[in-house]
Design an enzyme around this catalytic site. Structure first.
Site, PDB file in Angstrom:
ATOM      1  N   ASN A 109       0.914  11.868   5.391  1.00 59.52           N
ATOM      2  CA  ASN A 109       0.093  10.936   6.161  1.00 59.52           C
ATOM      3  C   ASN A 109       0.491  11.033   7.632  1.00 59.52           C
ATOM      4  O   ASN A 109       1.330  10.278   8.122  1.00 59.52           O
ATOM      5  CB  ASN A 109       0.308   9.521   5.613  1.00 59.52           C
ATOM      6  CG  ASN A 109      -0.841   8.593   5.919  1.00 59.52           C
ATOM      7  OD1 ASN A 109      -0.660   7.393   5.984  1.00 59.52           O
ATOM      8  ND2 ASN A 109      -2.036   9.119   6.100  1.00 59.52           N
TER       9      ASN A 109
ATOM     10  N   TYR B 154     -18.533  33.531  44.204  1.00 59.21           N
ATOM     11  CA  TYR B 154     -17.770  32.370  43.733  1.00 59.21           C
ATOM     12  C   TYR B 154     -16.632  32.752  42.785  1.00 59.21           C
ATOM     13  O   TYR B 154     -15.575  32.125  42.796  1.00 59.21           O
ATOM     14  CB  TYR B 154     -18.705  31.393  43.008  1.00 59.21           C
ATOM     15  CG  TYR B 154     -19.664  30.648  43.899  1.00 59.21           C
ATOM     16  CD1 TYR B 154     -19.733  30.876  45.265  1.00 59.21           C
ATOM     17  CD2 TYR B 154     -20.521  29.704  43.353  1.00 59.21           C
ATOM     18  CE1 TYR B 154     -20.627  30.194  46.064  1.00 59.21           C
ATOM     19  CE2 TYR B 154     -21.422  29.013  44.140  1.00 59.21           C
ATOM     20  CZ  TYR B 154     -21.471  29.263  45.504  1.00 59.21           C
ATOM     21  OH  TYR B 154     -22.360  28.582  46.286  1.00 59.21           O
TER      22      TYR B 154
ATOM     23  N   PHE C 103      -2.560   7.251  11.861  1.00 57.25           N
ATOM     24  CA  PHE C 103      -2.858   8.598  11.365  1.00 57.25           C
ATOM     25  C   PHE C 103      -4.147   9.162  11.946  1.00 57.25           C
ATOM     26  O   PHE C 103      -4.448  10.330  11.768  1.00 57.25           O
ATOM     27  CB  PHE C 103      -2.986   8.568   9.840  1.00 57.25           C
ATOM     28  CG  PHE C 103      -3.869   7.462   9.346  1.00 57.25           C
ATOM     29  CD1 PHE C 103      -5.241   7.485   9.546  1.00 57.25           C
ATOM     30  CD2 PHE C 103      -3.326   6.377   8.686  1.00 57.25           C
ATOM     31  CE1 PHE C 103      -6.055   6.456   9.111  1.00 57.25           C
ATOM     32  CE2 PHE C 103      -4.133   5.333   8.239  1.00 57.25           C
ATOM     33  CZ  PHE C 103      -5.502   5.382   8.460  1.00 57.25           C
TER      34      PHE C 103
ATOM     35  N   ARG D  47     -14.014  33.741  45.354  1.00 60.86           N
ATOM     36  CA  ARG D  47     -13.682  32.745  46.359  1.00 60.86           C
ATOM     37  C   ARG D  47     -13.187  31.436  45.733  1.00 60.86           C
ATOM     38  O   ARG D  47     -12.369  30.722  46.326  1.00 60.86           O
ATOM     39  CB  ARG D  47     -14.926  32.463  47.208  1.00 60.86           C
ATOM     40  CG  ARG D  47     -14.654  31.743  48.509  1.00 60.86           C
ATOM     41  CD  ARG D  47     -15.905  31.204  49.192  1.00 60.86           C
ATOM     42  NE  ARG D  47     -17.129  31.946  48.956  1.00 60.86           N
ATOM     43  CZ  ARG D  47     -18.342  31.456  49.197  1.00 60.86           C
ATOM     44  NH1 ARG D  47     -18.477  30.221  49.675  1.00 60.86           N
ATOM     45  NH2 ARG D  47     -19.422  32.171  48.961  1.00 60.86           N
TER      46      ARG D  47
ATOM     47  N   HIS E  97      -3.758  16.401  -3.394  1.00 59.84           N
ATOM     48  CA  HIS E  97      -4.201  16.611  -2.013  1.00 59.84           C
ATOM     49  C   HIS E  97      -4.016  18.054  -1.542  1.00 59.84           C
ATOM     50  O   HIS E  97      -4.505  18.424  -0.467  1.00 59.84           O
ATOM     51  CB  HIS E  97      -3.460  15.658  -1.076  1.00 59.84           C
ATOM     52  CG  HIS E  97      -3.953  14.242  -1.162  1.00 59.84           C
ATOM     53  ND1 HIS E  97      -4.050  13.565  -2.359  1.00 59.84           N
ATOM     54  CD2 HIS E  97      -4.374  13.371  -0.210  1.00 59.84           C
ATOM     55  CE1 HIS E  97      -4.502  12.343  -2.143  1.00 59.84           C
ATOM     56  NE2 HIS E  97      -4.724  12.200  -0.843  1.00 59.84           N
TER      57      HIS E  97
ATOM     58  N   GLU F  71     -12.850   5.492   4.350  1.00 52.21           N
ATOM     59  CA  GLU F  71     -12.429   6.226   5.547  1.00 52.21           C
ATOM     60  C   GLU F  71     -13.697   6.743   6.228  1.00 52.21           C
ATOM     61  O   GLU F  71     -14.105   7.886   6.051  1.00 52.21           O
ATOM     62  CB  GLU F  71     -11.458   7.339   5.143  1.00 52.21           C
ATOM     63  CG  GLU F  71     -10.216   6.753   4.484  1.00 52.21           C
ATOM     64  CD  GLU F  71      -9.385   7.746   3.702  1.00 52.21           C
ATOM     65  OE1 GLU F  71      -9.691   8.960   3.754  1.00 52.21           O
ATOM     66  OE2 GLU F  71      -8.435   7.315   3.026  1.00 52.21           O
TER      67      GLU F  71
ATOM     68  N   TYR G   5       0.826  -1.215   0.000  1.00 50.72           N
ATOM     69  CA  TYR G   5       0.000   0.000   0.000  1.00 50.72           C
ATOM     70  C   TYR G   5       0.859   1.264   0.000  1.00 50.72           C
ATOM     71  O   TYR G   5       1.799   1.418   0.782  1.00 50.72           O
ATOM     72  CB  TYR G   5      -0.924   0.028   1.222  1.00 50.72           C
ATOM     73  CG  TYR G   5      -1.689   1.333   1.322  1.00 50.72           C
ATOM     74  CD1 TYR G   5      -2.735   1.603   0.446  1.00 50.72           C
ATOM     75  CD2 TYR G   5      -1.328   2.312   2.248  1.00 50.72           C
ATOM     76  CE1 TYR G   5      -3.416   2.801   0.494  1.00 50.72           C
ATOM     77  CE2 TYR G   5      -2.007   3.526   2.307  1.00 50.72           C
ATOM     78  CZ  TYR G   5      -3.044   3.762   1.420  1.00 50.72           C
ATOM     79  OH  TYR G   5      -3.704   4.959   1.466  1.00 50.72           O
TER      80      TYR G   5
END
Length: 503
Positions: free
Chosen positions: A194, A277, A326, A280, A82, A411, A52
């Site tokens: 990646n 608050y 990844f 404090r 990409h 994915e 791959y």
């Protein structure tokens, strides 16, 4: 010089590399590992094996075999296809962190990339040739694909960089410096994009700023305590030891130190029996956010030294394994936690601002104005702080609870960690402005009370702050004051050093 080896980079070292002019290098041991994994990739290509990302397509196209003659073109195509990020670029300091973190991950020796590619990443970081990386477009799984593709483009002489204060085509500084573009070979495009370095870099920079801001929140709140004549019994060590959270105990300890010697703070019953608050419970609220910061720091330092690409090469190439390192889920959750923690620093600070400006809640002039009615004073500063707090509430919605399938449903679960890290950064920027407003209001309240009555530590904070923003004598354009004080909090460490007893 800080030598990266893929295993030992800390946030303190990253701070030195990003902010203190420290230069990075590669450890010799890590380069040996890199060379060994590279030999494995070359062997796979030579034998024509199906692996791959080396001799196959990507994502849903992983079943498409790529001939050995085309494996280099495959990597170039990957970067080009990409590189479709959108929107404003990440701050240059974040892109510089991406360069360093990607180099550090590759130096683990599991990625099959040539050493010269890693050395080029480090060269760009050291010489401040910083890629322009759009912020939008990552799903935070399969790696930060789009951002890291833009990070890789300048290695090829493509895309844009920030260089010597200008944004320009990457090829221009390369020609000026006689740096030849890289020619990618098998596996290298995939190894570059990646990974989780966009979300981790954004997260690391945000953490470094958030940690500094958390100390400043302790120091600024101490000014407010004096402006409001707060009751210090609430910070007594016995109370905090009785609960047992170390971070809460430390915040209370810092407040006691900061307020030691003050003639403005009070004891139970002198002015009132209890404070609200937001006064404090500062140790409890700040302390809880400090707990979150500790969690985030731990996760970031693991991820900064993690192998997050796919596939990974082990045992000299006898094992080439596809997995899911990844996936950004660990950082996505950490960033959502950081967002909530920082939003709470802002939320409680805004309530302290309200107590400073509201004449029904204190004995100071209405809205801290020298002439209430004729002048509005800090009235609208509180509006602005409230607006930022509400904006933070929407930004703090967890990004990690969302997912959307991609790559033809291959994915099918993603982290949205990069969105989470960007939101955490925006929230931190907003909180800094809220704290700037609190500091301006607290200083004005102290002006009415008497500067000479401050503790030694808070007097130092007051005097340093007054060099940035002057006393309110007349209404003026207060946005200038807020932004000036905000920049000071971001770029100087005066308050942090006083809080820590370093100055």
């Amino acid at each position: 010089m800080i030598f990266l080896d893929g295993d030992h980079l800390s946030l303190s070292q990253l701070r030195a590399l990003l902010y203190n002019g420290e230069r990075a290098g590669c450890s010799s041991e890590s380069l040996q590992r890199v060379d060994e994994s590279r030999k494995a990739v070359e062997s796979i290509v030579a034998k024509g094996e199906t692996v791959y990302g080396i001799t196959t397509g990507f994502g849903k196209l992983s079943d498409v075999h790529i001939p050995s003659a085309d494996v280099n073109q495959l990597q170039l195509n990957l970067i080009y296809s990409h590189a479709c990020g959108l929107g404003d670029p990440f701050p240059p300091i974040v892109s510089k962190a991406m360069l360093l973190l990607r180099a550090n991950a590759l130096l683990k020796g599991f990625s099959g990339i040539r050493r010269e590619v890693i050395e080029r990443l480090i060269l760009y970081a050291n010489e401040d040739i910083i890629p322009v990386v759009p912020q939008q477009g990552s799903l935070g799984a399969s790696g930060d694909l789009a951002p890291l593709a833009h990070l890789a483009l300048p290695l090829l002489g493509e895309g844009e960089v920030f260089y010597q204060g200008k944004r320009e085509k990457a090829i221009l500084p390369l020609k000026e410096r006689r740096i030849p573009p890289i020619q990618l070979t098998a596996k290298e495009g995939l190894a570059l994009i990646n990974g989780t370095q966009a979300m981790t870099a954004m997260g690391a920079v945000t953490y470094l700023e958030a940690e500094k801001l958390a100390y400043e929140a302790d120091g600024i709140s101490a000014l407010t305590l004096e402006a409001l004549r707060a009751i210090t019994d609430a910070f007594d060590e016995h109370i905090h030891l009785a609960r047992g959270y170390p971070e809460q105990i430390e915040v209370a300890k810092r407040l006691r130190k900061l307020l030691k010697g003050s003639s403005l703070t009070t004891k139970q019953g002198e002015v009132r029996v209890q404070d609200a608050y937001s006064i404090r419970c500062i140790p409890q609220v700040h302390g809880a956010s400090w707990q979150a910061l500790g969690y985030v720091k731990e996760k970031l330092e693991i991820e900064m030294n993690a192998a997050t690409d796919n596939p990974l090469i082990f045992d000299g190439g006898t094992k080439v394994l596809s997995g899911g390192n990844f996936h950004g889920q660990p950082i996505a959750l950490a960033m959502d936690f950081l967002s909530i923690a920082m939003a709470e620093f802002g939320s409680i600070a805004e309530r302290r601002i309200e107590r400073l400006v509201n004449p029904q809640l204190n004995d100071l002039p209405a809205f801290l104005s020298p002439q209430p009615g004729l002048q509005s004073g800090a009235m609208i500063m509180q509006y602005v702080a409230a607006s930022l707090v509400s904006e933070n509430k929407t930004l703090a919605h967890p990004a990690s609870v969302d997912s959307i399938p991609s790559s033809a449903n291959q994915e099918d679960h993603v982290s949205m960690g990069t969105i989470g890290s960007r939101h955490a950064y925006q929230i931190t920027e907003n909180v800094r402005r809220i704290l700037a407003i609190e500091a301006i209001c607290a200083m004005q309240g102290i002006t009415f009370r008497g500067v000479h009555l401050l503790s030694p530590d808070t007097k130092q904070i007051y005097q340093a702050g007054r060099r940035i923003v002057q006393e309110m004598i007349n209404d003026r354009i207060f946005s200038y004051d807020i932004e000036r004080f905000t920049d000071w909090l971001k770029n100087e460490d005066v308050i942090e050093k006083i809080v820590l007893g370093l100055k």
